[in-house]
Structure formats: structure tokens, C-alpha cells
Design a protein around this motif. Structure first.
Motif, PDB file in Angstrom:
ATOM      1  N   CYS A 150       0.843  -1.197   0.000  1.00 16.57           N
ATOM      2  CA  CYS A 150       0.000   0.000   0.000  1.00 16.57           C
ATOM      3  C   CYS A 150       0.877   1.245   0.000  1.00 16.57           C
ATOM      4  CB  CYS A 150      -0.903   0.014   1.240  1.00 16.57           C
ATOM      5  SG  CYS A 150      -1.972   1.458   1.259  1.00 16.57           S
ATOM      6  N   LYS A 152      -0.304   4.339   0.474  1.00 17.61           N
ATOM      7  CA  LYS A 152      -0.864   5.415   1.287  1.00 17.61           C
ATOM      8  C   LYS A 152      -0.079   5.516   2.590  1.00 17.61           C
ATOM      9  CE  LYS A 152      -4.291   6.406  -1.357  1.00 17.61           C
ATOM     10  NZ  LYS A 152      -4.218   7.666  -2.089  1.00 17.61           N
ATOM     11  N   CYS A 154      -1.740   6.503   5.661  1.00 17.96           N
ATOM     12  CA  CYS A 154      -2.729   6.810   6.696  1.00 17.96           C
ATOM     13  C   CYS A 154      -1.992   6.725   8.033  1.00 17.96           C
ATOM     14  CB  CYS A 154      -3.891   5.831   6.636  1.00 17.96           C
ATOM     15  SG  CYS A 154      -4.698   5.859   5.029  1.00 17.96           S
ATOM     16  N   TYR A 156      -2.556   6.201  11.088  1.00 17.14           N
ATOM     17  CA  TYR A 156      -2.818   5.209  12.138  1.00 17.14           C
ATOM     18  C   TYR A 156      -2.402   3.803  11.708  1.00 17.14           C
ATOM     19  CZ  TYR A 156      -6.620   4.746   8.860  1.00 17.14           C
ATOM     20  OH  TYR A 156      -7.313   4.597   7.696  1.00 17.14           O
ATOM     21  N   CYS A 157      -1.993   3.634  10.450  1.00 20.79           N
ATOM     22  CA  CYS A 157      -1.993   2.285   9.877  1.00 20.79           C
ATOM     23  C   CYS A 157      -0.606   1.670   9.755  1.00 20.79           C
ATOM     24  CB  CYS A 157      -2.652   2.330   8.507  1.00 20.79           C
ATOM     25  SG  CYS A 157      -2.815   0.684   7.800  1.00 20.79           S
ATOM     26  N   VAL A 159       0.018  -1.095   8.062  1.00 23.89           N
ATOM     27  CA  VAL A 159       0.138  -1.943   6.866  1.00 23.89           C
ATOM     28  C   VAL A 159       1.289  -1.559   5.925  1.00 23.89           C
ATOM     29  CG1 VAL A 159      -1.054  -2.604   4.723  1.00 23.89           C
ATOM     30  CG2 VAL A 159      -2.216  -2.811   6.918  1.00 23.89           C
ATOM     31  N   PRO A 160       1.474  -0.267   5.608  1.00 24.42           N
ATOM     32  CA  PRO A 160       2.582   0.043   4.690  1.00 24.42           C
ATOM     33  C   PRO A 160       3.930  -0.456   5.205  1.00 24.42           C
ATOM     34  CG  PRO A 160       1.112   1.913   4.885  1.00 24.42           C
ATOM     35  CD  PRO A 160       0.669   0.922   5.925  1.00 24.42           C
ATOM     36  N   GLN A 194      -5.025  -3.750  -0.746  1.00 25.87           N
ATOM     37  CA  GLN A 194      -5.204  -2.779   0.339  1.00 25.87           C
ATOM     38  C   GLN A 194      -5.916  -1.550  -0.185  1.00 25.87           C
ATOM     39  OE1 GLN A 194      -4.605  -3.588   3.315  1.00 25.87           O
ATOM     40  NE2 GLN A 194      -3.498  -5.456   2.835  1.00 25.87           N
ATOM     41  N   HIS A 234     -10.559   2.905  -2.093  1.00 21.83           N
ATOM     42  CA  HIS A 234     -10.306   4.093  -1.278  1.00 21.83           C
ATOM     43  C   HIS A 234     -11.263   5.190  -1.762  1.00 21.83           C
ATOM     44  CE1 HIS A 234      -8.320   7.408   0.670  1.00 21.83           C
ATOM     45  NE2 HIS A 234      -7.387   6.619   1.172  1.00 21.83           N
ATOM     46  N   ARG A 273      -6.024  11.025   5.118  1.00 25.40           N
ATOM     47  CA  ARG A 273      -6.845  10.195   4.222  1.00 25.40           C
ATOM     48  C   ARG A 273      -6.998  10.826   2.837  1.00 25.40           C
ATOM     49  NH1 ARG A 273      -7.878   5.141   4.373  1.00 25.40           N
ATOM     50  NH2 ARG A 273     -10.062   5.296   3.790  1.00 25.40           N
TER      51      ARG A 273
HETATM   52 FE1  SF4 Z   1      -3.228   1.658   3.147  1.00 20.08          FE
HETATM   53 FE2  SF4 Z   1      -5.710   1.121   4.046  1.00 20.08          FE
HETATM   54 FE3  SF4 Z   1      -3.676   1.294   5.784  1.00 20.08          FE
HETATM   55 FE4  SF4 Z   1      -4.571   3.519   4.585  1.00 20.08          FE
HETATM   56  S1  SF4 Z   1      -5.755   2.182   6.004  1.00 20.08           S
HETATM   57  S2  SF4 Z   1      -2.399   2.910   4.830  1.00 20.08           S
HETATM   58  S3  SF4 Z   1      -5.153   2.741   2.571  1.00 20.08           S
HETATM   59  S4  SF4 Z   1      -3.896  -0.245   4.186  1.00 20.08           S
END
Ligand code: SF4
Ligand code: 5AD
Length: 434
Positions: A150, A152, A154, A156-157, A159-160, A194, A234, A273
Motif C-alpha cells: 500500500c 498510502k 494513513c 494510524y496504519c 500496513v505500509p 489494500q 479508497h 486520508r
Molecule cells: Fe493503506 Fe488502508 Fe492502511 Fe490507509 S488504512 S495505509 S489505505 S492499508
């Protein structure tokens, strides 16, 4: 006798698909077959998630249990997002773990499985052109990854930092994977990523410019494929082209996941976002206008650092206007490697977070209690997918209502019309009609 694999999956649909790939790769290349019984397993894998909560503690207590229950000589592997961010520390802390495989390294499963102590967690790894062994969810439905990672940020996230930069899987690979599944009887596909609608931003081969909307068009040309779903889009990338294709294309399921996260433009900015409350409302209401049966699901985080009561009221306002059909609610949880950690001073008291969460849940419960009974008396078309022990079968409509009706295994994989006779907050029940 074949070796047995027990696999436990936590987290999102991408993790489910990763687990299916792990299973299919180990079946094809290493002669494993799966078992639901941990004591029988020669290999125990936990595929972890690190998006929320404190999964680290839970992971170690869980693998400790696995270690006690496993038969002599059985191996234990830790895969997924927590594997990505803890890496070899997992083996340092729990030396009985045989290997660690990150969320972006799934294609390496057959390499690490026989090497005690191996750790593969690079987020540079590129699986985007790797052809995984075939793995369907059931006989009628399959999930196909269309991108990895991903781009992005964001705030709080996590995942990246566990799945790395976004790379799209070339369209011809996606189409051929779906075609193979359809040749085996599958009628529905879920496209996973994602951030599916930024598809085409970057390929690691020389694919020419190609968008998510084009991908939807090409996939819908596959004969025999009846339904296309995707998650997660998204809201920022829901341009008019996309919305028009979504509305026009009869194969695209009319249930869309639109992760709101917050209804306050201030908080959306702090979350990075990229859209405002107004943009979100404009996109959602435009879709509602074009598609009368549309169902919209969402993700909402309450008590993001700095969220005021007014910000929270903005979230409730969006909920009231969009009338989401399903909401996945979360209380903000600080995660390692995220920007929002810098907002520590603005973190909200846990009790306030809980109150906001309860208020949101209650509001939505009341909405569903009012809206779901509106379906009574209507006839819906259902793809029957599973058999229940009480003489009932269940399946989903195109717009993803879960429907129960009387029936037997002969109905599995068939589309039937069901006249709805009762409704709960989460499901419908009815009788089959011609
Ligand atoms: Fe990526 Fe979704 Fe996490 Fe935002 S919330 S960084 S779009 S995985
Ligand atoms: N705290 C709470 N919820 C989170 N999510 C992601 N990160 C966090 C976090 N740190 C939620 C988002 C996302 C869903 C998959 O999980 O709502 O859409």
C-alpha cells in the motif's frame, strides 16, 4: 501418508488469501494436506495480523500453546504482518519456532519450510508476478489478489510498514487466474488489495497504462463469471469513471465497501486520508442515487488522537446521511511504525473511546432494526453457497444480503429466487419461489 498442515489465520481477507496460497503451495510442492486437528499436524502455521490490539502478547501465548499441543517433531511457522515487524525476534523469544515468513514473502513458503531458523521478511520482495498454485475459497467463489502492499500513509496504519510499497499484479495474470477458476465452476470472484482502485499505479513488468476501471471491464468479459466483488476501494479514488462503470456493469456486485474512518474533515486530515467529509458524502450519495439497491459497508475508527465531541458528531452525521448497511467499528489503537504515535499527547481517554464506540454501535443497531424489515415481502436472487445442519441453506444476493431458506445440497452453486418472510439485523430468511 501425506504430511499434515494446520493453519490458523487472523485478520483481513488478504490474510485469508495468503493462507490459501500457503496451503496450495505446500500441497503442490511439498506434499502436505490440511488438517483441522492440531495434534495431527506435522506443520503448524499461524498467519498473523497486526492492524489493531496488542497482538504480540497474544501471538506468544498462542504459539506457546501450539508448542505444548504439537506432536513430536512437528514444526511451527509464524507468517503475516506481525512476522514482518518482529522478524527474528520471534525466534529469539520462542526458539521452538522453526521459521518466520513476512506478509510480503508468501511465495517463499516452500523455501523456508524445511530450513530451521529461516526468516524471510523483506518488504522489498516482489511477489507480483509469482504464479501461486490454485486455491479457491469454495467451489463457487474465489479471491484473487490484484496488488500487493500500500502506497498510502494513513497515519494510524501499520500496513505500509508490513506489506511495503504497492505493486499491481499484471492484468493478464489476474484474468487467467480467474478464467482457470471459472473453468472449474467458480461463478464469483473477489478482487483483493489494500487499495484496489489505485490499481495500475505501478507494475514491476512493462504493462502499459491500465486502470482499475479497465480491469473491471476486462474481467467482466469472462464468460461464466457472474459476480465481481472487490475490497477495499479508497474513497479518494472513486472518480466519476469508476462510479459510472460500477453502476452500469451488471456483473459488479452492488455492495461496496467505502472505508470512512472518520466523518470529520479535521480528523481525516490528521489521518492523512486525502478526502474531506463533503467529498465522501458526495461520492456515497452519488452512488446511492445511481443505484437504488446499493448497499454500502464501511470502517470507522473512533477516538483518533485529538478527536473532539464535534468531530465525533460529524462521524454520526455521515452515518445518518449515508445509511451504511454494515459498519466495522474500531477504537483507535496506537501501532508501531505509524505517524499517529507523534500525537500521543492528544490521545483520548479509553473510557471516552468506549462511550463513542457504544454510541455508534447503538445508532447503527437502531437503523438496521428499522431498515432490514423493509425487505420482507420482496423477492431476491441468491447464490446458494452452504448447507446448514438444520435443513436450511444459505447464500448471498448480488448486493450481499445473507439469506437463509429451506433446501438441500442439490441447491449448492445454484441461483434461486427467495421471497423474504423475516429479517434480523444481519440476515434475511424466506421461501424459494419460481
Ligand atoms: Fe493503506 Fe488502508 Fe492502511 Fe490507509 S488504512 S495505509 S489505505 S492499508
Ligand atoms: N486503530 C484502529 N483501527 C485501525 N484500523 C487500521 N489501523 C487501525 C488502528 N491503528 C482499521 C481501519 C481499517 C481497518 C482494516 O482497520 O478502519 O480500515
Amino acid at each position: 501418508m501425506s504430511k499434515k498442515l494446520f493453519i490458523q489465520t487472523l485478520g483481513c481477507q488478504m490474510n485469508d488469501t495468503d493462507s490459501k496460497h500457503i496451503q496450495a503451495e505446500l500441497e503442490k510442492h511439498k506434499g502436505y494436506s490440511s488438517t483441522q486437528n492440531i495434534e495431527d499436524a506435522d506443520l503448524i502455521i499461524i498467519n498473523t495480523c497486526s492492524v489493531r490490539e496488542k497482538p504480540v502478547q497474544r501471538l506468544f501465548s498462542e504459539i506457546g500453546q501450539f508448542n505444548k499441543k504439537k506432536k513430536d517433531g512437528a514444526k511451527i511457522g509464524v507468517c503475516g504482518c506481525t512476522a514482518s515487524h518482529l522478524g527474528e525476534d520471534i525466534i529469539k523469544r520462542a526458539p521452538y519456532v522453526d521459521f518466520v515468513l513476512g506478509a510480503r514473502n508468501i511465495s517463499k513458503i516452500k523455501d523456508v519450510v524445511d530450513i530451521k531458523g529461516s526468516v524471510e521478511i523483506s518488504i522489498e520482495n516482489d511477489d507480483s508476478q509469482y504464479e501461486f498454485a490454485i486455491a479457491n475459497n469454495n467451489n463457487f467463489r474465489t479471491s484473487v489478489n490484484i496488488s500487493v502492499g500500500c502506497d498510502k500513509e494513513c497515519t494510524y496504519c501499520i500496513v505500509p510498514s508490513t506489506r511495503g510499497d504497492e505493486i499491481s499484479i499484471p492484468p493478464f495474470m489476474i484474468v487467467s487466474q480467474i478464467q482457470k477458476a471459472v473453468d472449474n465452476g467458480v461463478v464469483e470472484v473477489a478482487l483483493l488489495g489494500q487499495n484496489v482502485n489505485s490499481y495500475g499505479k505501478r507494475f514491476s513488468n512493462n504493462t502499459a497504462k491500465y486502470s482499475f476501471t479497465q480491469l473491471l471491464q476486462d474481467i467482466s468479459k469472462i464468460d461464466g463469471l457472474k459476480r465481481i466483488r472487490f475490497t477495499s476501494p479508497h474513497p479518494l479514488h472513486m472518480d466519476d469513471d469508476f462510479i459510472e462503470e460500477f453502476a452500469r456493469n451488471p456483473k459488479i456486485s452492488k455492495c461496496i465497501h467505502m472505508p470512512l474512518q472518520s466523518g470529520s474533515s479535521n480528523i481525516l486530515k490528521a489521518m492523512k486520508r486525502g478526502y474531506t467529509k463533503e467529498w465522501f458524502l458526495n461520492r456515497a450519495l452519488k452512488m446511492r442515487e445511481l443505484i437504488p439497491d446499493l448497499r454500502i459497508t464501511t470502517d470507522i475508527i473512533v477516538a483518533f488522537p485529538g478527536e473532539t465531541h464535534e468531530d465525533f458528531l460529524d462521524t454520526l452525521d455521515v452515518v445518518n446521511q449515508v445509511k451504511f448497511d454494515q459498519i466495522f467499528n474500531f477504537k483507535y489503537s496506537p501501532r508501531p511504525n505509524t505517524k499517529a504515535l507523534e500525537l500521543k499527547d492528544l490521545e483520548i481517554e479509553d473510557s471516552i473511546g468506549s462511550e463513542r464506540l457504544d454510541e455508534l454501535i447503538e445508532l447503527h443497531k437502531r437503523y438496521l432494526e428499522k431498515s432490514m424489515p423493509d425487505m420482507i415481502g420482496k423477492t431476491v436472487n441468491v447464490l446458494v453457497e452452504s448447507l446448514k445442519p438444520n435443513g436450511e441453506v444459505s447464500g448471498y444476493t448480488d448486493n450481499y444480503f445473507l439469506v437463509f431458506t429451506k433446501g438441500s445440497d442439490e441447491l449448492l452453486g445454484k441461483f434461486v429466487n427467495v421471497k423474504i418472510t423475516s429479517a434480523t439485523r444481519t440476515a434475511l430468511k424466506g421461501e424459494i419461489v419460481e
